[in-house]
Design a protein around this motif. Sequence first.
Motif, short mmCIF file in Angstrom:
data_model
loop_
_atom_site.label_atom_id
_atom_site.label_comp_id
_atom_site.label_asym_id
_atom_site.label_seq_id
_atom_site.Cartn_x
_atom_site.Cartn_y
_atom_site.Cartn_z
N PHE A 329 66.21 35.77 61.60
CA PHE A 329 64.64 34.62 62.21
C PHE A 329 63.87 35.31 63.17
O PHE A 329 64.01 35.67 64.34
CB PHE A 329 65.71 33.76 62.59
N GLU A 330 62.81 34.19 63.17
CA GLU A 330 62.01 34.49 63.96
C GLU A 330 61.34 33.19 64.74
O GLU A 330 61.51 32.37 64.71
CB GLU A 330 60.62 35.06 63.53
N LEU A 331 60.80 33.87 65.86
CA LEU A 331 60.31 33.33 66.97
C LEU A 331 58.84 32.79 66.87
O LEU A 331 59.03 34.05 68.24
CB LEU A 331 60.93 32.38 68.42
N ASP A 332 57.45 33.48 67.23
CA ASP A 332 56.75 33.39 67.41
C ASP A 332 56.17 32.26 68.22
O ASP A 332 55.62 31.64 68.15
CB ASP A 332 55.78 33.45 65.95
N ARG A 333 55.81 33.18 69.64
CA ARG A 333 55.34 31.97 70.32
C ARG A 333 54.30 33.01 71.10
O ARG A 333 54.37 32.70 72.19
CB ARG A 333 56.36 31.34 71.23
N LEU A 334 53.85 33.81 70.74
CA LEU A 334 52.51 35.19 71.16
C LEU A 334 51.32 34.27 71.68
O LEU A 334 51.16 34.08 72.91
CB LEU A 334 52.25 35.60 70.33
#
Length: 634
Positions: A329-334
């Motif tokens: 699971f990824e959460l990309d909030r860059l």
Amino acid sequence: DSGDEEPTSRSDRSEIQGTLKILVSKLDDLGTCNDLIAKHGAALQRSLSELEGLKVPLEGGEKIKAVNERATLFRITSNAMINACRDFLDLAETHSRRLQRALQYEREQRTHLEETIEQLAKQHNSLERAWREAPTHASSTSSAPTTSQRSERVNKEDASDEDEDTEYFDAMDDSTAFITVTASENTQYKRSQSNLSGASGGQASDWNQEDHMSPICNDVSGKEPLRHRKSRTQIPDKPNYSLNLWSIMKNCIGKELSKIPMPVNFNEPLSMLQRLTEDLEYHELLDKAACCESSLEQMCLVAAFSVSSYSTTVHRIAKPFNPLLGETFELDRLEEFGYRSLCEQVSHHPPAAAHHVISRRGWTLRQEITVASKFRGKYLSIMPLGAIHLRFHSSGNHYVWRKVTSTVHNIIVGKLWIDQSGDIEIINNTTKEMCQMKYIPYSYFSRDVPRKVTGVVTDSGGQAHYILSGTWDEKMESAKIIHSSEGANGSEGKQKTVYQTLPPKLLWKKYPLPENAENMYYFSSLALVLNEPEDGVALTDSRLRPDQRLMEEGRWDEANAEKQRLEEKQRAVRRRREAEATGALDEGKNYEGYQPLWFHQRRDSITGEANFVYKGGYWESKEREDWSMCPEIF
């Protein structure tokens, strides 16, 4: 379900009656044997008497006489045995009736006790709701004496006695209890003029003030424009399906929870990897901590962050999906918040997940969590094993801590509720500073605020500098210690240290839940978007898991069927790996077991434990849109 008790009592009664019938039949068999023994014994004695009347040598006559005596003794013994068996049966019948009456009485008492406890639980919940619906009244009544006392002290203008207006805390011990008396403003002014550095006056405030932050940190926390993607604010309402928990769980007592086949009725539509990612809901605490000039103030914010991860659990009694081996699971909030998060299920038995987060705002967090859970009949204990590592880039400060035990109560009777309890230590391995945190378990007889958390921040020499207090479901505050002294003995005879502190400052406060949260599994705003479909994620991402998606859409029957299919598929893959390992062993070859894609195992230099750490490559694969290396797990 107390309705299950009646069939059980009937079965017990029939079992006892069946046993008595067997005993009676056996006694009849013994009586038949006794009659046969008596009949054949009499015939034997007649035959022996006839032999005695014959003219036989003297030696033969004596032997016949001895046999006759033994036959008589055998018949007497057999009769005694039959009588003893009959007496035993009479006693068994008498005591059985007495035990049945006692057992019935105990059942009635237990039923009455369960009804009483359930009624008390309902009354307690009603009282809690009534108290929470009137917080203004409670706060006004509790603050009134403090205000009058403060004005009375100011009118006295006793400038020489500073200690009267200083806030006091009891030192942390086994029963950690802190007593707060708000300091007056004139005392704070005098303290700021003294040699005590870092003493800040004014009203209770948060950590955005300049006396706690560098200028850069103020920019990060309050002034930096954030880019927000448009995310969903709701999911389909949870269907109202009834299910008897006890009928499923009564055969599972003492077993490992991850090995019990559970219907999705007990789940929420998120995986354990997504629940782990929810720890980042209050990531701004770490953004602020990265800019702190003082490592002790930084420790306070790290401690508040560790507490904030439990804020959404107060109503979240459902079980997250167990991730499949290799699930990610990824959460990309860059772009929005400056961080990227990746989780991977690195082991299935025992279940273990590795998590890695890197932020362009100056910090890196990693953890490997193995969840051990036991169903104890009345409650469910969840023990997270593994350490959490947090490193700040500019200072190099490296913090390590662990999670506390979560307990779900009232599994059988009453309303389900969750509690956090235990002691943890947050250690800055760079400076050797420490924060000792205590999560106080709920007690019906305690006067403490429910879900209370306390803590003491100490430097490398063991001297206390800050007191932390609050609750894990609402907020955390810190108070700077300006003086300490030995106090009176505590309830257990231990001498307590009295800490004089400045007024508390707010470290963290929980965000309100979204509208209609009670019908959406009590998800927070972050939890609502975690399972929202996103383009470009890995083929193993939890968002693509079909049974979880079906459950979120309210199609629970289909979700149950899909869940069984996925679990059986995973078992088949495991059996194939075990067969390959056995074959390699028979051939004398080395067999490399399952290896995660994005994490590899390394021994940690601080804890000495073997942990899975991020080895790189995931975000580069995402940029290339190349997921050819991912296994087909769904």
